[in-house]
Design an enzyme around this catalytic site. Structure first.
Site, PDB file in Angstrom:
ATOM      1  N   ASN A  63       5.407   0.992 -22.900  1.00  0.00           N
ATOM      2  CA  ASN A  63       5.378  -0.300 -23.483  1.00  0.00           C
ATOM      3  C   ASN A  63       5.657  -1.164 -22.331  1.00  0.00           C
ATOM      4  O   ASN A  63       6.573  -1.468 -22.095  1.00  0.00           O
ATOM      5  CB  ASN A  63       6.351  -0.546 -24.769  1.00  0.00           C
ATOM      6  CG  ASN A  63       6.466  -1.806 -25.102  1.00  0.00           C
ATOM      7  OD1 ASN A  63       5.432  -2.706 -25.075  1.00  0.00           O
ATOM      8  ND2 ASN A  63       7.422  -1.923 -25.916  1.00  0.00           N
ATOM      9  N   LYS A 123       5.172  -4.279 -22.344  1.00  0.00           N
ATOM     10  CA  LYS A 123       5.741  -5.765 -22.860  1.00  0.00           C
ATOM     11  C   LYS A 123       4.887  -6.792 -22.033  1.00  0.00           C
ATOM     12  O   LYS A 123       3.722  -6.558 -21.923  1.00  0.00           O
ATOM     13  CB  LYS A 123       7.264  -5.989 -22.710  1.00  0.00           C
ATOM     14  CG  LYS A 123       8.098  -4.877 -23.156  1.00  0.00           C
ATOM     15  CD  LYS A 123       9.592  -4.759 -23.500  1.00  0.00           C
ATOM     16  CE  LYS A 123      10.127  -3.498 -23.908  1.00  0.00           C
ATOM     17  NZ  LYS A 123      11.169  -3.580 -24.395  1.00  0.00           N
ATOM     18  N   HIS A 145       7.655  -3.818 -33.373  1.00  0.00           N
ATOM     19  CA  HIS A 145       8.785  -3.558 -32.415  1.00  0.00           C
ATOM     20  C   HIS A 145       9.804  -4.629 -32.433  1.00  0.00           C
ATOM     21  O   HIS A 145       9.480  -5.804 -33.112  1.00  0.00           O
ATOM     22  CB  HIS A 145       8.087  -3.990 -31.008  1.00  0.00           C
ATOM     23  CG  HIS A 145       9.109  -3.587 -29.785  1.00  0.00           C
ATOM     24  ND1 HIS A 145       9.940  -4.480 -29.570  1.00  0.00           N
ATOM     25  CD2 HIS A 145       9.070  -2.417 -28.783  1.00  0.00           C
ATOM     26  CE1 HIS A 145      10.593  -3.842 -28.379  1.00  0.00           C
ATOM     27  NE2 HIS A 145      10.231  -2.686 -28.268  1.00  0.00           N
ATOM     28  N   GLU A 147      11.455  -6.615 -30.842  1.00  0.00           N
ATOM     29  CA  GLU A 147      11.136  -8.005 -30.237  1.00  0.00           C
ATOM     30  C   GLU A 147      10.355  -8.833 -31.067  1.00  0.00           C
ATOM     31  O   GLU A 147      10.655  -9.898 -31.029  1.00  0.00           O
ATOM     32  CB  GLU A 147      10.722  -7.813 -28.740  1.00  0.00           C
ATOM     33  CG  GLU A 147      11.931  -7.248 -27.964  1.00  0.00           C
ATOM     34  CD  GLU A 147      11.605  -6.265 -26.746  1.00  0.00           C
ATOM     35  OE1 GLU A 147      10.169  -6.378 -26.443  1.00  0.00           O
ATOM     36  OE2 GLU A 147      12.434  -5.812 -25.864  1.00  0.00           O
ATOM     37  N   GLU A 181      14.024   2.886 -32.309  1.00  0.00           N
ATOM     38  CA  GLU A 181      14.560   2.306 -31.079  1.00  0.00           C
ATOM     39  C   GLU A 181      15.807   1.407 -31.638  1.00  0.00           C
ATOM     40  O   GLU A 181      15.898   0.317 -32.213  1.00  0.00           O
ATOM     41  CB  GLU A 181      13.713   1.433 -30.624  1.00  0.00           C
ATOM     42  CG  GLU A 181      12.068   2.210 -29.971  1.00  0.00           C
ATOM     43  CD  GLU A 181      11.481   0.969 -28.814  1.00  0.00           C
ATOM     44  OE1 GLU A 181      11.458   1.546 -27.823  1.00  0.00           O
ATOM     45  OE2 GLU A 181      11.441   0.021 -29.377  1.00  0.00           O
ATOM     46  N   GLY A 239      16.523  -1.920 -23.290  1.00  0.00           N
ATOM     47  CA  GLY A 239      16.766  -2.626 -21.929  1.00  0.00           C
ATOM     48  C   GLY A 239      17.951  -3.038 -21.531  1.00  0.00           C
ATOM     49  O   GLY A 239      18.374  -3.709 -20.638  1.00  0.00           O
ATOM     50  N   SER A 289      16.093   2.384 -23.161  1.00  0.00           N
ATOM     51  CA  SER A 289      16.840   2.730 -21.991  1.00  0.00           C
ATOM     52  C   SER A 289      16.722   4.145 -21.585  1.00  0.00           C
ATOM     53  O   SER A 289      17.386   4.802 -20.906  1.00  0.00           O
ATOM     54  CB  SER A 289      18.446   2.413 -21.903  1.00  0.00           C
ATOM     55  OG  SER A 289      18.251   1.067 -22.120  1.00  0.00           O
ATOM     56  N   GLY A 343      11.072  -0.627 -19.617  1.00  0.00           N
ATOM     57  CA  GLY A 343      11.345  -0.755 -18.068  1.00  0.00           C
ATOM     58  C   GLY A 343      10.849   0.371 -17.316  1.00  0.00           C
ATOM     59  O   GLY A 343      10.376   0.174 -16.112  1.00  0.00           O
TER      60      GLY A 343
END
Ligand code: PGA
Length: 256
Positions: free
Chosen positions: A9, A11, A101, A103, A173, A179, A213, A235
């Site tokens: 992902n 982002k 998601h 976010e 998640e 993150g 993470s 990430g």
């Protein structure tokens, strides 16, 4: 046996040029990832076409690395400035779409109801939804993790037939782990994921991914457990070497 899946992902990262150079390097590394792991790359909308073209140049049609989007609208078309429909995604070779998601829920007002509409629209158009659920730190401290993620899961699935539910991918998640480098304890994540799987019977057969993470050196601690079938990776998916190493480690069925 359920499929193993690792999803990148990205982002809001990578221009077209950066996306193309990732794919060029990543395709050299794909042979190091066992065939048992399905690989999905979800670039931003602007890079979808570039990644589709680079993937098909490297692996031909129907290759093992799949393309995914990070969001979509539930309507087929219309006056929805800034939105993208399932048909637009399908036309350029997208097969997966991340929905709900945290976010999107946190910054863009996604609700269980919009996630439900999107999940139904994605399934009926032939896209595989990756429905993301997860609790905030506050809910966790209040001991409401299980009830919250089950409510999110049931909200997304409401009205679907069992054979439609069986086509989903779910991602658990914990928001506080995204993150932050603060991983959820694998055994705890596994317990939450078992709970999600128990929400409705067809979820026994769908891949449930852990996200938050994950790195090449910790993913195997998750995928070694009974209910964790892979990772939704932010990430650590931005680097081709790192994502390939992570996906290879996700094939392991025992903790490293
Ligand atoms: P992270 O993000 O791997 O950077 O924690 C995961 C996600 O949000 O999908």
């Amino acid at each position: 046996m359920r499929k193993r899946v690792c999803v990148a992902n990205w982002k809001m990262h990578k221009t077209n040029a950066q996306a193309a150079s990732f794919v060029e390097r990543f395709m050299q590394l794909v042979p190091s990832v066992p065939d048992s792991v399905e690989l999905v790359i979800c670039p931003p909308f602007t890079a979808l076409h570039t990644v589709a073209a680079s993937l098909s140049a490297a692996q031909g049609p129907n290759g093992r690395v799949k393309l995914g989007a990070q969001n979509m609208h539930w309507e087929a078309s219309g006056a929805f400035t800034g939105e993208i429909s399932a048909a637009m995604l399908l036309e350029i070779g997208v097969q997966y779409v991340i929905l709900g998601h945290s976010e999107r829920r946190q910054y863009f007002c996604e609700t269980d109801e919009t996630v439900r509409l999107k999940t139904a629209a994605a399934l009926s158009s032939g896209l595989t939804p990756i429905v993301a659920v997860g609790e905030s730190l506050e809910l966790r401290h209040e001991g409401r993790t299980h009830s919250h993620v089950c409510a999110q899961t049931l909200g997304a699935l409401a009205g679907l037939e069992p054979d439609q539910v069986a086509k989903l991918v779910i991602a658990y998640e914990p928001i506080w782990a995204i993150g932050t480098g603060q991983n959820c304890d694998p055994a705890e994540a596994n317990a939450v994921m078992r709970e999600i799987r128990g929400c409705v019977e067809p979820l026994q057969r769908v891949p449930i991914l852990y996200g938050g993470s994950v790195k090449p050196d910790n993913i195997a601690n998750y995928t070694a457990l009974s209910d964790i079938d892979g990772g939704l990776v932010g990430g650590a998916s931005l680097d081709a070497e790192g994502f390939a190493a992570l996906a290879a480690a996700a094939a392991q069925r025992e903790a490293s």
